[in-house]
Structures are given as C-alpha cells and as structure tokens.
Design a protein around this motif. Structure first.
Motif, PDB file in Angstrom:
ATOM      1  N   GLU A  35       0.851  -1.182   0.000  1.00 48.39           N
ATOM      2  CA  GLU A  35       0.000   0.000   0.000  1.00 48.39           C
ATOM      3  C   GLU A  35       0.887   1.232   0.000  1.00 48.39           C
ATOM      4  O   GLU A  35       2.080   1.139   0.214  1.00 48.39           O
ATOM      5  N   SER A  36       0.258   2.379  -0.181  1.00 47.52           N
ATOM      6  CA  SER A  36       1.024   3.605  -0.079  1.00 47.52           C
ATOM      7  C   SER A  36       1.540   3.727   1.348  1.00 47.52           C
ATOM      8  O   SER A  36       0.925   3.229   2.274  1.00 47.52           O
ATOM      9  N   PRO A  37       2.672   4.372   1.531  1.00 45.05           N
ATOM     10  CA  PRO A  37       3.230   4.487   2.879  1.00 45.05           C
ATOM     11  C   PRO A  37       2.228   5.138   3.836  1.00 45.05           C
ATOM     12  O   PRO A  37       1.538   6.083   3.479  1.00 45.05           O
ATOM     13  N   ALA A  38       2.153   4.584   5.036  1.00 42.65           N
ATOM     14  CA  ALA A  38       1.234   5.104   6.040  1.00 42.65           C
ATOM     15  C   ALA A  38       1.820   6.360   6.669  1.00 42.65           C
ATOM     16  O   ALA A  38       3.002   6.414   6.973  1.00 42.65           O
ATOM     17  N   GLU A  39       0.978   7.358   6.850  1.00 34.38           N
ATOM     18  CA  GLU A  39       1.385   8.579   7.525  1.00 34.38           C
ATOM     19  C   GLU A  39       0.970   8.445   8.987  1.00 34.38           C
ATOM     20  O   GLU A  39      -0.209   8.342   9.305  1.00 34.38           O
ATOM     21  N   ALA A  40       1.954   8.404   9.889  1.00 37.53           N
ATOM     22  CA  ALA A  40       1.684   8.233  11.308  1.00 37.53           C
ATOM     23  C   ALA A  40       0.978   9.466  11.871  1.00 37.53           C
ATOM     24  O   ALA A  40       1.162  10.583  11.377  1.00 37.53           O
ATOM     25  N   SER A  41       0.158   9.262  12.896  1.00 37.07           N
ATOM     26  CA  SER A  41      -0.571  10.357  13.544  1.00 37.07           C
ATOM     27  C   SER A  41      -0.382  10.277  15.043  1.00 37.07           C
ATOM     28  O   SER A  41      -0.343   9.185  15.616  1.00 37.07           O
ATOM     29  N   ALA A  42      -0.282  11.435  15.679  1.00 31.78           N
ATOM     30  CA  ALA A  42      -0.148  11.514  17.134  1.00 31.78           C
ATOM     31  C   ALA A  42      -1.513  11.363  17.786  1.00 31.78           C
ATOM     32  O   ALA A  42      -2.521  11.839  17.282  1.00 31.78           O
ATOM     33  N   LEU A  43      -1.539  10.698  18.927  1.00 30.80           N
ATOM     34  CA  LEU A  43      -2.766  10.437  19.670  1.00 30.80           C
ATOM     35  C   LEU A  43      -3.221  11.693  20.401  1.00 30.80           C
ATOM     36  O   LEU A  43      -2.461  12.295  21.152  1.00 30.80           O
ATOM     37  N   ASP A  44      -4.476  12.092  20.173  1.00 30.48           N
ATOM     38  CA  ASP A  44      -5.026  13.257  20.864  1.00 30.48           C
ATOM     39  C   ASP A  44      -5.608  12.820  22.211  1.00 30.48           C
ATOM     40  O   ASP A  44      -5.930  11.646  22.402  1.00 30.48           O
TER      41      ASP A  44
END
Length: 190
Positions: A35-44
């Motif tokens: 898949e396309s590279p995953a963009e990590a996200s910070a936990l709110d």
C-alpha cells in the motif's frame, strides 16, 4: 503498476510454515498488502481517554494491552490490512478508534483466504472485534474508515496463555465456519 509514476519493489522471502512471530511493535508497522506508505498520527487526549476506558473494561475480563495504540492517517473509504500472528491459547480484542475528523470506522478480521472471520456489526465511531482462534493460522486485521478523513488509532489486547476463551465462552460465542471462536463485544468506549 498499470498507470502512474513511482517505483515498484519486489522481495522474496522463504519462511518455514511453523514460524509464528510474537505480537510486537512491528505488528502495527507492516501492512498485509503493498500500500502507499502510512502517515503516522499523534494520539489526541480525547481519543487516548476512549482507548483507556476500553482497556480498563477489558482488564476486568483478563485482557492486557499488546502495545501502544498506533495512529495512521486515512482518507474516506480507505482500508488498511495488518498481519496478525495469533496464538490458539488466548483470546484477542482489536479496536479502531476515530481521531479528529473521522466519524465512522470499521474493524474486521479476515482469514488467510481473505474471507471475513469476525466483524463488528455496529456502525459507530469506534469499532471492536473479539476473537479466540482455535488454530494458529495467519489472519488479517482490516481497519476501514467509512466516514470522514483523518487518523484512525488501532489498539489490541490479549488474554494470558491458557486463559483463552473464558470471557468469550461466558458470553455465548459460537464456532464459525473457519474454525475460530468469536464473540461480538458489547463494550464500547465512546
């Protein structure tokens, strides 16, 4: 690749069929399909609290966290697959938690033939699936964003060895055609 620009990489691996990696941080990083590279996200903080509430509820049933929740940015109607190497002597719970901008997520577990083994039947912001595998076979956790756009956080819990199925059997789980015991979770962290 049939159209567009980009690189295509192929890698061949030979792994013995008896190999079973333990769940670890690496579990969350490797998609089951290219898949396309995953963009990590910070936990709110709001999402973190929903994860904590579900975790506290699951601890009462003998579950403990597999690791930190991982956040991945999704666009609407996008799905990502994650490989699971589950043991037959314990039960598991996996959940998708909607971050900011996400209104509806869905979690399901697929067998090696990509046929759905267990799925959350509810349409809600967060989604939970519970599985007590009988056999150790490769499975896939599919996380989908159904409405909205933004991060989805994926978290997992498991029982200790030989505690498998205790709470699932008590809730009246059934054996499905793929040979796995499953029980829908009525617990919601919302």
């Amino acid at each position: 690749m049939s159209a567009g620009k980009g690189n295509v990489y192929f890698a061949l691996f030979n792994v013995p069929s008896s190999y079973r990696a333990e769940l670890s941080e690496e579990f969350w990083k490797e998609p089951a399909k290219a898949e396309s590279p995953a963009e990590a996200s910070a936990l709110d903080p709001t999402t973190r609290r929903r994860i904590e509430v579900l975790g506290e509820s699951l601890e009462k049933d003998g579950f403990h966290s597999i690791g930190e929740a991982r956040g991945v940015r999704f666009s609407e109607a996008q799905a990502r697959d994650f490989r699971l190497n589950l043991k037959g002597d314990r039960c598991y719970v996996f959940a998708t938690f909607a971050g900011r901008g996400v209104e509806d997520t869905h979690a399901s577990i697929l067998g090696p033939d990509e046929i759905e083994v267990v799925s959350d039947p509810d349409r809600r912001r967060d989604s939970i699936v519970r599985l007590c595998p009988i056999e150790e076979e490769p499975l896939i956790l599919r996380a989908r964003l159904l409405k909205g756009s933004g991060p989805i956080f994926i978290a997992g819990w498991q029982t200790r060895p030989n505690e498998s199925g205790v709470s699932a059997r008590a809730q009246g789980s059934a054996t499905n055609s793929s040979g796995a015991r499953d029980a829908s979770s009525s617990e919601r962290a919302r």
